[in-house]
Design a protein around this motif. Structure first.
Motif, short mmCIF file in Angstrom:
data_model
loop_
_atom_site.label_atom_id
_atom_site.label_comp_id
_atom_site.label_asym_id
_atom_site.label_seq_id
_atom_site.Cartn_x
_atom_site.Cartn_y
_atom_site.Cartn_z
N UNK A 119 0.81 -1.22 0.00
CA UNK A 119 0.00 0.00 0.00
C UNK A 119 0.84 1.27 0.00
N UNK A 120 2.06 1.22 0.55
CA UNK A 120 2.89 2.43 0.64
C UNK A 120 3.08 3.04 -0.74
N UNK A 121 2.93 4.34 -0.83
CA UNK A 121 3.09 5.00 -2.11
C UNK A 121 3.29 6.49 -1.95
N UNK A 122 3.64 7.14 -3.05
CA UNK A 122 3.83 8.59 -3.03
C UNK A 122 3.48 9.14 -4.42
N UNK A 123 3.40 10.44 -4.51
CA UNK A 123 3.15 11.08 -5.79
C UNK A 123 4.07 12.30 -5.90
N UNK A 124 4.07 12.90 -7.07
CA UNK A 124 4.70 14.21 -7.22
C UNK A 124 3.57 15.24 -7.36
N UNK A 125 3.86 16.48 -7.03
CA UNK A 125 2.85 17.52 -7.17
C UNK A 125 2.49 17.70 -8.64
N UNK A 126 1.24 18.05 -8.94
CA UNK A 126 0.85 18.27 -10.33
C UNK A 126 1.75 19.31 -11.00
N UNK A 127 2.37 18.91 -12.09
CA UNK A 127 3.24 19.81 -12.84
C UNK A 127 3.54 19.17 -14.19
N UNK A 128 3.94 19.95 -15.17
CA UNK A 128 4.31 19.37 -16.46
C UNK A 128 5.40 18.31 -16.28
N UNK A 129 5.35 17.27 -17.10
CA UNK A 129 6.28 16.15 -16.95
C UNK A 129 7.74 16.57 -17.01
N UNK A 130 8.03 17.60 -17.77
CA UNK A 130 9.42 18.06 -17.91
C UNK A 130 9.93 18.82 -16.71
N UNK A 131 9.05 19.16 -15.77
CA UNK A 131 9.45 19.91 -14.59
C UNK A 131 9.65 19.04 -13.36
N UNK A 132 9.39 17.75 -13.49
CA UNK A 132 9.65 16.83 -12.38
C UNK A 132 11.15 16.56 -12.34
N UNK A 133 11.78 16.84 -11.19
CA UNK A 133 13.22 16.66 -11.07
C UNK A 133 13.59 15.17 -11.08
N UNK A 134 14.81 14.88 -11.50
CA UNK A 134 15.24 13.50 -11.64
C UNK A 134 15.22 12.76 -10.31
N UNK A 135 15.67 13.41 -9.23
CA UNK A 135 15.66 12.72 -7.94
C UNK A 135 14.24 12.45 -7.46
N UNK A 136 13.31 13.34 -7.81
CA UNK A 136 11.91 13.14 -7.48
C UNK A 136 11.35 11.95 -8.25
N UNK A 137 11.69 11.87 -9.53
CA UNK A 137 11.28 10.74 -10.37
C UNK A 137 11.83 9.43 -9.80
N UNK A 138 13.11 9.40 -9.46
CA UNK A 138 13.74 8.18 -8.95
C UNK A 138 13.08 7.73 -7.65
N UNK A 139 12.84 8.68 -6.75
CA UNK A 139 12.20 8.34 -5.47
C UNK A 139 10.80 7.78 -5.70
N UNK A 140 10.05 8.38 -6.64
CA UNK A 140 8.70 7.92 -6.95
C UNK A 140 8.70 6.46 -7.37
N UNK A 141 9.60 6.09 -8.27
CA UNK A 141 9.61 4.72 -8.76
C UNK A 141 10.21 3.75 -7.75
#
Length: 246
Positions: free
Chosen positions: A84-106
């Protein structure tokens, strides 16, 4: 008492969907290990339910291995795993999600499922039984704009659920998923970007039944998929979404 005598691990059990799943499983007779990044929250749920608590980062290999080792030692075996544990990124264009944020998400949303399989599935296969429920999302079925990488991570969970179900069926292990629509949990504000009556109304306009999901809704679905009542159900990704994906 649909889970009488069963043992379960619920990740992200310190709040929201996970906390209610832990409570519901306990009421149905299960012994539950409540696992959460917030150790105090996990311990509070464990104290409330009479279960076990584990402070764990589900994206960390050694922490997950230690959790499963402890669960198998303290409970003897694990019948049910709820990822069940999960997270999201704040709504923003896909190109504005930082790489470390993307890595943590996955790591949190996807690698945790892999680690659960790596360290718990062997014991389930040995016993010839087990149930895994992955809490995915309608975002993996009907994506919302500006949540692209979150949508993709939940789509990954849905595909992983079906792939795991096919591979593990011969060993008596069932794997299913629940796809909640946005719910009244601590993550809701993150999905919406801001919590205002106007933004809520816009979100609700996409849900035919006209309300957000609740932790009880998701706990009910997870209970069914984890129970022997669903003994012929595997590879299902159940939408609990008020009609959102129609």
């Amino acid at each position: 008492m649909r889970l009488e005598g069963k043992t379960a691990i619920v990740t992200g059990a310190g709040s929201g969907f996970g906390a209610e799943i832990a409570r519901r499983f306990t009421r149905e007779g299960a012994k539950v290990m409540a696992a959460d990044l917030n150790g105090d929250a996990a311990r509070a749920i464990a104290e409330e339910t009479g279960g076990l608590a584990e402070a764990v980062d589900v994206s960390d290999t050694e922490a997950m291995k230690a959790m499963f080792d402890r669960a198998l030692t303290d409970m003897g075996h694990v019948d049910i795993l709820v990822n069940n544990a999960g997270m999201t990124h704040l709504p923003k264009p896909m190109t504005e999600v930082e790489e470390d944020e993307f890595d943590r998400l996955f790591r949190v949303n996807c690698k945790s499922v892999y680690l659960g399989a790596r360290y718990l599935v062997p014991s389930m296969k040995e016993r010839g039984q087990g149930a895994i429920v992955n809490i995915a999302s309608t975002a993996g079925v009907s994506p919302r704009p500006n949540l692209s990488w979150y949508n993709a991570s939940k789509g990954w969970m849905i595909t992983a659920t079906r792939a795991m179900a096919v591979e593990l069926a011969p060993f008596g292990v069932r794997v299913n998923a629940v796809n909640p629509v946005a719910g009244e949990t601590p993550l809701l504000k993150s999905f919406m970007g801001e919590d205002t009556p106007e933004v809520r109304a816009k979100f609700l306009s996409t849900i035919p039944l006209g309300r957000f999901s609740t932790p009880a809704d998701i706990a009910n679905a997870t209970l069914y998929l984890s129970s022997d009542e669903a003994s012929m159900v595997t590879g299902v990704c159940m939408e609990v979404d008020g009609g959102r994906c129609i």
